[in-house]
Structure formats: C-alpha cells, structure tokens
Motif scaffolding. Structure first.
Motif, PDB file in Angstrom:
ATOM      1  N   ALA A   1      10.378   6.996  -2.987  1.00 14.99           N
ATOM      2  CA  ALA A   1       9.180   6.148  -3.045  1.00 14.99           C
ATOM      3  C   ALA A   1       8.977   5.585  -4.441  1.00 14.99           C
ATOM      4  CB  ALA A   1       7.957   6.951  -2.606  1.00 14.99           C
ATOM      5  N   ASP A   2       9.189   6.421  -5.470  1.00  6.54           N
ATOM      6  CA  ASP A   2       8.989   5.960  -6.846  1.00  6.54           C
ATOM      7  C   ASP A   2       9.930   4.802  -7.185  1.00  6.54           C
ATOM      8  OD1 ASP A   2       7.089   7.891  -7.100  1.00  6.54           O
ATOM      9  OD2 ASP A   2       8.327   9.270  -8.282  1.00  6.54           O
ATOM     10  N   GLU A   3      11.192   4.907  -6.767  1.00  5.39           N
ATOM     11  CA  GLU A   3      12.162   3.860  -7.089  1.00  5.39           C
ATOM     12  C   GLU A   3      11.839   2.559  -6.364  1.00  5.39           C
ATOM     13  OE1 GLU A   3      16.380   5.758  -8.107  1.00  5.39           O
ATOM     14  OE2 GLU A   3      15.684   6.349  -6.113  1.00  5.39           O
ATOM     15  N   ILE A   4      11.404   2.657  -5.104  1.00  2.74           N
ATOM     16  CA  ILE A   4      11.063   1.453  -4.346  1.00  2.74           C
ATOM     17  C   ILE A   4       9.819   0.791  -4.923  1.00  2.74           C
ATOM     18  CG2 ILE A   4      10.277   0.608  -2.100  1.00  2.74           C
ATOM     19  CD1 ILE A   4      12.040   2.797  -0.828  1.00  2.74           C
ATOM     20  N   ASP A   5       8.793   1.586  -5.208  1.00  2.00           N
ATOM     21  CA  ASP A   5       7.520   1.025  -5.674  1.00  2.00           C
ATOM     22  C   ASP A   5       7.585   0.524  -7.109  1.00  2.00           C
ATOM     23  OD1 ASP A   5       6.479   1.686  -3.215  1.00  2.00           O
ATOM     24  OD2 ASP A   5       5.665   3.601  -3.880  1.00  2.00           O
ATOM     25  N   ALA A   6       8.508   1.086  -7.908  1.00  5.47           N
ATOM     26  CA  ALA A   6       8.588   0.692  -9.320  1.00  5.47           C
ATOM     27  C   ALA A   6       9.189  -0.694  -9.502  1.00  5.47           C
ATOM     28  CB  ALA A   6       9.411   1.712 -10.098  1.00  5.47           C
ATOM     29  N   ASN A   7       9.679  -1.322  -8.433  1.00  7.15           N
ATOM     30  CA  ASN A   7      10.245  -2.665  -8.547  1.00  7.15           C
ATOM     31  C   ASN A   7       9.198  -3.710  -8.896  1.00  7.15           C
ATOM     32  OD1 ASN A   7      13.110  -2.671  -8.178  1.00  7.15           O
ATOM     33  ND2 ASN A   7      12.775  -2.000  -6.077  1.00  7.15           N
ATOM     34  N   ALA A   8       7.922  -3.429  -8.642  1.00  9.25           N
ATOM     35  CA  ALA A   8       6.849  -4.390  -8.936  1.00  9.25           C
ATOM     36  C   ALA A   8       5.757  -3.693  -9.728  1.00  9.25           C
ATOM     37  CB  ALA A   8       6.275  -4.957  -7.635  1.00  9.25           C
ATOM     38  N   ASP A   9       5.071  -4.448 -10.570  1.00 11.95           N
ATOM     39  CA  ASP A   9       3.935  -3.894 -11.318  1.00 11.95           C
ATOM     40  C   ASP A   9       2.683  -3.873 -10.448  1.00 11.95           C
ATOM     41  OD1 ASP A   9       5.338  -3.555 -13.816  1.00 11.95           O
ATOM     42  OD2 ASP A   9       5.324  -5.740 -13.971  1.00 11.95           O
ATOM     43  N   LEU A  10       2.534  -4.875  -9.582  1.00 10.07           N
ATOM     44  CA  LEU A  10       1.402  -4.953  -8.670  1.00 10.07           C
ATOM     45  C   LEU A  10       1.908  -5.294  -7.267  1.00 10.07           C
ATOM     46  CD1 LEU A  10      -1.227  -6.983 -10.758  1.00 10.07           C
ATOM     47  CD2 LEU A  10      -1.300  -4.537 -10.223  1.00 10.07           C
ATOM     48  N   TRP A  11       1.264  -4.677  -6.266  1.00 10.96           N
ATOM     49  CA  TRP A  11       1.610  -4.942  -4.867  1.00 10.96           C
ATOM     50  C   TRP A  11       0.353  -5.435  -4.149  1.00 10.96           C
ATOM     51  CZ3 TRP A  11       6.376  -3.979  -2.376  1.00 10.96           C
ATOM     52  CH2 TRP A  11       7.356  -3.336  -3.154  1.00 10.96           C
ATOM     53  N   VAL A  12       0.523  -6.488  -3.349  1.00  9.31           N
ATOM     54  CA  VAL A  12      -0.555  -6.983  -2.491  1.00  9.31           C
ATOM     55  C   VAL A  12      -0.073  -6.835  -1.057  1.00  9.31           C
ATOM     56  CG1 VAL A  12      -2.028  -8.919  -1.867  1.00  9.31           C
ATOM     57  CG2 VAL A  12      -1.293  -8.628  -4.242  1.00  9.31           C
ATOM     58  N   SER A  13      -0.826  -6.093  -0.249  1.00 11.60           N
ATOM     59  CA  SER A  13      -0.402  -5.865   1.138  1.00 11.60           C
ATOM     60  C   SER A  13      -1.632  -5.781   2.038  1.00 11.60           C
ATOM     61  CB  SER A  13       0.428  -4.585   1.253  1.00 11.60           C
ATOM     62  OG  SER A  13      -0.326  -3.458   0.838  1.00 11.60           O
ATOM     63  N   PHE A  14      -1.373  -5.698   3.342  1.00 13.05           N
ATOM     64  CA  PHE A  14      -2.446  -5.593   4.318  1.00 13.05           C
ATOM     65  C   PHE A  14      -3.149  -4.253   4.166  1.00 13.05           C
ATOM     66  CE2 PHE A  14      -4.122  -4.809   8.622  1.00 13.05           C
ATOM     67  CZ  PHE A  14      -4.858  -5.964   8.798  1.00 13.05           C
ATOM     68  N   ARG A  15      -4.488  -4.268   4.143  1.00 17.44           N
ATOM     69  CA  ARG A  15      -5.265  -3.044   3.924  1.00 17.44           C
ATOM     70  C   ARG A  15      -5.332  -2.239   5.223  1.00 17.44           C
ATOM     71  NH1 ARG A  15      -9.013  -1.983   0.083  1.00 17.44           N
ATOM     72  NH2 ARG A  15      -9.125  -4.194  -0.469  1.00 17.44           N
ATOM     73  N   SER A  16      -4.518  -1.201   5.316  1.00 17.48           N
ATOM     74  CA  SER A  16      -4.517  -0.341   6.496  1.00 17.48           C
ATOM     75  C   SER A  16      -3.731   0.917   6.181  1.00 17.48           C
ATOM     76  CB  SER A  16      -3.890  -1.047   7.702  1.00 17.48           C
ATOM     77  OG  SER A  16      -3.691  -0.133   8.765  1.00 17.48           O
ATOM     78  N   SER A  17      -4.239   2.059   6.656  1.00 17.46           N
ATOM     79  CA  SER A  17      -3.512   3.306   6.457  1.00 17.46           C
ATOM     80  C   SER A  17      -2.198   3.304   7.222  1.00 17.46           C
ATOM     81  CB  SER A  17      -4.366   4.491   6.915  1.00 17.46           C
ATOM     82  OG  SER A  17      -4.679   4.374   8.293  1.00 17.46           O
ATOM     83  N   GLN A  18      -2.081   2.421   8.236  1.00 23.15           N
ATOM     84  CA  GLN A  18      -0.863   2.339   9.022  1.00 23.15           C
ATOM     85  C   GLN A  18       0.173   1.409   8.383  1.00 23.15           C
ATOM     86  OE1 GLN A  18      -0.763   4.394  11.685  1.00 23.15           O
ATOM     87  NE2 GLN A  18      -2.815   4.973  11.047  1.00 23.15           N
ATOM     88  N   ASN A  19      -0.118   0.895   7.178  1.00 16.62           N
ATOM     89  CA  ASN A  19       0.767  -0.089   6.566  1.00 16.62           C
ATOM     90  C   ASN A  19       1.377   0.432   5.267  1.00 16.62           C
ATOM     91  OD1 ASN A  19       1.972  -2.712   6.561  1.00 16.62           O
ATOM     92  ND2 ASN A  19       0.521  -3.323   4.965  1.00 16.62           N
ATOM     93  N   ALA A  20       1.585   1.724   5.180  1.00 17.80           N
ATOM     94  CA  ALA A  20       2.148   2.293   3.955  1.00 17.80           C
ATOM     95  C   ALA A  20       3.554   1.777   3.683  1.00 17.80           C
ATOM     96  CB  ALA A  20       2.158   3.814   4.038  1.00 17.80           C
ATOM     97  N   PHE A  21       4.269   1.359   4.731  1.00 20.54           N
ATOM     98  CA  PHE A  21       5.630   0.855   4.551  1.00 20.54           C
ATOM     99  C   PHE A  21       5.666  -0.663   4.364  1.00 20.54           C
ATOM    100  CE2 PHE A  21       6.271   4.915   6.640  1.00 20.54           C
ATOM    101  CZ  PHE A  21       7.366   5.439   5.960  1.00 20.54           C
ATOM    102  N   ALA A  22       4.497  -1.293   4.269  1.00 15.76           N
ATOM    103  CA  ALA A  22       4.398  -2.748   4.065  1.00 15.76           C
ATOM    104  C   ALA A  22       5.173  -3.505   5.131  1.00 15.76           C
ATOM    105  CB  ALA A  22       4.894  -3.119   2.671  1.00 15.76           C
ATOM    106  N   THR A  23       4.799  -3.268   6.389  1.00 22.90           N
ATOM    107  CA  THR A  23       5.466  -3.948   7.506  1.00 22.90           C
ATOM    108  C   THR A  23       4.546  -4.906   8.252  1.00 22.90           C
ATOM    109  OG1 THR A  23       4.928  -2.051   8.933  1.00 22.90           O
ATOM    110  CG2 THR A  23       7.090  -2.045   7.864  1.00 22.90           C
ATOM    111  N   ALA A  24       3.251  -4.955   7.907  1.00 23.84           N
ATOM    112  CA  ALA A  24       2.308  -5.855   8.585  1.00 23.84           C
ATOM    113  C   ALA A  24       2.230  -7.169   7.815  1.00 23.84           C
ATOM    114  CB  ALA A  24       0.929  -5.213   8.680  1.00 23.84           C
ATOM    115  N   PRO A  25       2.451  -8.314   8.477  1.00 19.96           N
ATOM    116  CA  PRO A  25       2.419  -9.614   7.776  1.00 19.96           C
ATOM    117  C   PRO A  25       1.033  -9.907   7.194  1.00 19.96           C
ATOM    118  CG  PRO A  25       3.466  -9.820   9.928  1.00 19.96           C
ATOM    119  CD  PRO A  25       2.833  -8.460   9.891  1.00 19.96           C
TER     120      PRO A  25
END
Length: 616
Positions: free
Chosen positions: A282-306
């Motif tokens: 998880a650290d290696e995947i998330d460290a690719n960006a300084d900030l992430w913008v994604s859909f607000r949902s506990s079911q979207n931890a993998f960033a799969t919701a458009p």
C-alpha cells in the motif's frame, strides 16, 4: 452468441465462486487457528477431568469389592463420561453461540470493496457436531483412564500399577515418532509449502510427543540445581513433579500451555509478516502521488469508482500554485475465471507504476514498458492460471478485450484474488472510457502540502462526493484496512490466551486442592507455610516455563511454515522476520499471568492445619 464477445456469460453463482476464491486465505488461516484453539479447549477438558482419576480409582475398587462385574463397572463409567461430556458440550455450545454473536459479529469489510457481503450469521451443523463430539470424547478419555485397572486384581485392593514399569520404552517410542514428525515438517517447508495446514498439525503432534522428554529434562535439571541450594523448597517441588499420580495431569497441563503459546506465536508471527507485506504494498502504491482525489466512500479504498471530472476541472487543478502534475488514475475490478482481480492503471507520471518490492520476476526496463502501451504485469497466481510468463502475450477479457505482453510477475498487491497493472492508455482503450477513478497529483515542493490541499478543495467545490487525501492519509487508511482484514486472527489470539490461562489456573487449583493432605503431612514434619508456598510456585514455574518455552520454539518454526505458505500459495506480499520478540513476550506473559493467578490459591492451600501421618 448474443453477448458477441463484449459481455461475460457466466453461471448464476459466479459471484459466489469468486467470493470463495477471494476469501480462501482468510478462511484457511482462521480455520487453522480455530483448530489450535479447539485443541486447547480439548486439553482443558481432559486435564480438568483427570483431576478426578484418584477418586475414580477408589470408586472402581469399591464397585469391584461390592461384586460388580468388570463390564458393569465399564457401563457405569461410560454413563458418567457421557453425562459429563454432554453437559459440558451443551454449556460450551451456548457460550460459543454467545461469543459468535457478540465478539465475531462483524463481516470482513475489506472484501465488501468488491463483493456484496451480507451480515447474516451462519452456523453449520458440522461445526456444532464436531464441537459437541470433542467435548464428549475428552470427557470419555479422562473418565475411562482407570478402565484397564477394572480388569486387574489390583482394583480389588484399590491400588494401581507401579508407575515406573515400561516408561522408558514409551518415552523412546514417542520421542522417535516426534522426531519423524519434525523431519516431515522440514520436507513440507522446503518442497510443499502448500501443505501448510498439514505441516502445522504435524508440528503440533511433534511438540506434544516430545513434551514428556523435554519436561523430564527440565525436572532433571531442577534436581541437579537443587543439590546446590541449601533449601528444602526444590526437593518438595521435585516430589510433586515426579509423582506418578500427577504425571498424566502434569503432561496435560504442559500440553495445554505449549499448544496455546505455539498457536499465538506461529499465527501471530505470520500475521505480522503478512501485515508488513500488505502495508509495504500500500505504501509503495500510494507514494506515487502527493495528493489523491477519489470518490468519497468506504467501499472505494481501491479507487475503482469513477469520478465525474471534465477537462475544465483538470485545467483548474493544474493551474493551482504548487501543483506540478495532475493526471488521471484509473482502476477497476475484473473477473477472469473465478478470480475478481484488482486492475491498476497509474498515469505515465507515476515514479514507480509497479511497486518495486512486489516484483518477483520482470523484463528489462520495466517502468518504461508499463508506461508505454501494450504491456501488463500479472500477479503470480493469475500468471499460473493463464500459463503466462514474462514476455508472453495474454488476452485480457476487459469490456473491450485487449492482448498485452507480460512485463513482470508480482505479488497479489494485497488483494487475495490477484492484481494486474497496465498503462492508463491501455485501460481507457480496454474499458472504452476516459473517466478517471482518481486524480493523481504531484506537488512541486514550493508550497506546503496542507495549503495546496485546501486550495484544491476550493477548486473542486462544491463536490462533496470527492475526498482529497495526502499520500500519508491514504496509506493510513490502507493500513487500517489491512488491520480489519486480519482482525479475526487477533480476536482469536486473545480468546486462546484467555482460555489457556483459565484452563491452566483452573486445573492447577484443582490439583492444589487434592494435595492438601500432602501439605498437612509436610507441615507436621516441620516444613513451614513459606517453604511449601515457594515450592508450589517453583514446581508450577518449572512446568509452565518449560511448556511455554517449548511452545514458543515450535511456534517460531510454525511461523516460518505459515509465512512461506502465504507467500508461495496465496501470492500475498509477506516479509518474513522471525518473531523472537513476540515469542519471548508470549512466553513471559502467559507464564507470569498464570503464576500470578495461581499464587493466591496456592497460599490458601498450604495454610491447612498439620496432620501427622498423611503426608505420604
């Protein structure tokens, strides 16, 4: 035919099969630890009922003297055992049902990201039958321990056989069998890590079989050390440890402690190895960006919701001071066979589109290949399913099927069913959409991250459905998700510790009650309460520390076996490190906690009034 190659045509229970595949690692690890917990419970029941063996011997002698035939005595003992076992099993099932409702009521939330997981509780008839049978069998084994004496003339005199007969032959036989089990475990560790469950059970069997020899060695060491101590305390402790009347009970207590510590160290160590691997991924995947913008949902931890962001939104974000790059990130879940795979499509700007520590084998210049079109990475289990290796061409059955070449083989990146990584351009082509599932934002380092984050929130307002996270915040969320996925093992670990301590304290207090006449005789011979109490603590400490030490040592071997199995069979990222600190902590904690609970009853037991003539 109607699908025309653009849709999946599957059986109605395809989701169930995919869920079973994803839940297999958790189900296997929980089942293994539950077996160890059940074994602790079995030994608890056995050692508790063994406390009554001396009284049952006298009862058998009374029945034989009264004229009862051996078969009649056996029927009486069986009725006794069945009544005890049925009552205990019923009480245990009711308590187990309560625990399952109150303690284990949560569903595995990490699987809910890809599956519609319900909250219904299911208790199979098999689980009930096995639990009840274990309680009844443990009662029968303990109650029927004196049965061979029913057919002996010694029963008429209320005596039992000489404890020294045949003990050496039995020790050699059990020790040899234990060493054979250890050799088999070594073969499984090297050649067949997939048989981890069988290997772990063999390791428990080896430990149990070698326990009498190792406990005997500890008792002999205490006897040797006692020669150099000018005190009666070691001699009194040795008298109890060597006594024939308590040998079976002593070994049952030692086995209870050893199995409990073994389970906690083995599963706890593998748990930590897996947790380190998951967090690293998880650290290696998330460290690719300084900030992430994604859909607000506990079911979207993998960033799969458009998320609905158009070109103008992206231009406003890129124009913000402090923003170096802002690119579309895409992700989805994809079914291949019975595997629901996690698909990652990082943008070209990602420093490490493939997490470096998750790579098992790879082509040269991997990063350039994945950034370009036409390449994909596969998790190891998926590569085996597709019979593909590095450089091979594979067909990805996306909404718009696409053929790509394999750039690398990786771990499953923390998703049980497996994962694949491809370029953002290939993803847009295969899924027929340019809609992002997250924004991947890198900063220029001139302005503070919180300031840029606040300005980004203003630029995207009033879209409350979006959430903005720093890399560290996203990493923490994924760490929490890993903890949730492994929480069941943590709960069972605590339950096993509590059950083991309760089992040992209860059985040891019962043994103390039976030894009161011995204490009375020793006090009549001139020994003080202080000496007797220290002797009680010493023999308990020797037994517990030896048993827990054996369990901890075998537990470290079990950790290696289970961690290797997790890495080789399930494809999880597992960073193995011997849990020596955990072993010492569990060893010391269980020993000291049990002794502390044992100290007060021990002191009460030795305060009995002196009674000459019954100390032997």
């Amino acid at each position: 035919r109607l699908a025309a190659g653009r849709l999946d045509v599957v059986e109605a229970d395809a989701d169930v099969a995919a869920f079973h595949r994803a839940a297999t690692p958790t189900r296997q690890s929980t089942a293994l630890f539950s077996v160890l917990a059940a074994l602790v419970g079995f030994l608890f029941a056995l050692s508790a009922v063994l406390l009554t063996v001396p009284q049952r011997r006298r009862f058998i002698a009374d029945l034989r003297i009264a004229g009862y035939t051996p078969s009649a005595v056996v029927r009486v003992m069986l009725a006794d055992a069945l009544l005890l076992g049925a009552a205990g099993a019923t009480l245990g099932l009711l308590l187990g049902d309560l625990l399952s409702r109150e303690l284990f009521d949560s569903v595995p939330g990490y699987l809910a990201f890809a599956f519609p997981v319900g909250a219904d509780r299911s208790v199979s008839p098999t689980s009930v039958a096995v639990s009840a049978a274990a309680g009844i069998v443990s009662g029968c084994l303990a109650v029927l321990t004196p049965v061979p004496e029913i057919f002996s003339r010694r029963a008429l005199g209320g005596t039992h056989p000489d404890p020294r007969g045949g003990s050496r032959r039995s020790t050699v036989l059990t020790g040899g069998t234990g060493l054979a089990c250890l050799a088999t475990v070594a073969v499984i560790l090297v050649a067949a890590p997939g048989a981890a469950v069988a290997g772990t059970l063999l390791l428990v069997a080896a430990m149990t079989l070698l326990l009498p020899t190792l406990v005997g060695a500890a008792v002999a060491a205490l006897g040797w050390l006692g020669q150099w101590v000018r005190s009666a305390v070691p001699a009194i402790a040795l008298m109890e440890l060597r006594a024939r009347a308590s040998r079976t009970r002593t070994l049952a207590l030692a086995a209870t402690a050893a199995v409990a510590v073994f389970g906690i160290v083995a599963v706890g160590g593998a748990h930590r190895d897996l947790e380190r691997g998951l967090n690293s991924s998880a650290d290696e995947i998330d460290a690719n960006a300084d900030l992430w913008v994604s859909f607000r949902s506990s079911q979207n931890a993998f960033a799969t919701a458009p998320i609905s962001l158009d070109g103008r939104d992206l231009d406003r974000v890129r124009a913000l001071p402090g923003v170096a790059t802002a690119e579309r990130y895409r992700g989805a879940f994809l079914d291949i066979g019975d595997r629901r795979l996690w698909v990652l499509a990082p943008p070209r700007s990602a420093d490490a589109p493939v997490p470096p520590r998750q790579i098992l084998t790879a082509a040269d210049d991997l990063t350039r290949r994945v950034r370009a079109a036409g390449w994909v990475t596969l998790s190891e289990a998926l590569a085996q399913t597709l019979d593909a290796g590095v450089g091979d061409a594979v067909r990805i059955p996306a909404p718009e099927p696409i053929t790509l070449r394999v750039a690398a083989i990786t771990t499953n990146l923390g998703w049980p069913s497996g994962a694949l990584i491809l370029s953002a351009d290939d993803f847009a082509k295969a899924w027929g959409s340019t809609a992002p599932t997250a924004l991947h934002i890198e900063l220029d380092g001139v302005r503070a991250t919180p300031t840029v984050r606040a300005e980004l929130a203003g630029a995207l307002a009033p879209r409350d459905e979006l959430q903005i996270e720093t890399a560290i915040q996203r990493q923490r969320r994924h760490h929490a998700m890993s903890d949730d996925a492994l929480s069941r093992l943590t709960q069972i670990s605590m339950l096993v510790i509590g059950a083991a301590v309760l089992a040992m304290v209860t059985a040891m207090v019962g043994a103390l009650w039976q030894r009161r006449s011995t204490f009375a005789g020793l006090k009549a011979d001139g020994f003080t309460e202080w000496e007797l109490w220290r002797a009680v603590l010493l023999d308990s400490a020797v037994l517990l520390s030896t048993a827990c030490g054996i369990g901890a040592a075998f537990g470290l071997a079990g950790q290696a076996l289970m961690s290797r199995a997790l890495a080789e069979v399930t494809g999880f990222p597992v960073f193995y490190s011997p849990g020596i600190g955990l072993a010492f902590a569990v060893l010391g904690g269980v020993t000291l906690l049990t002794l502390a609970c044992h100290a007060v009853p021990g002191y009460i037991a030795v305060r009995i009034r002196p009674a000459p003539g019954i100390g032997t």
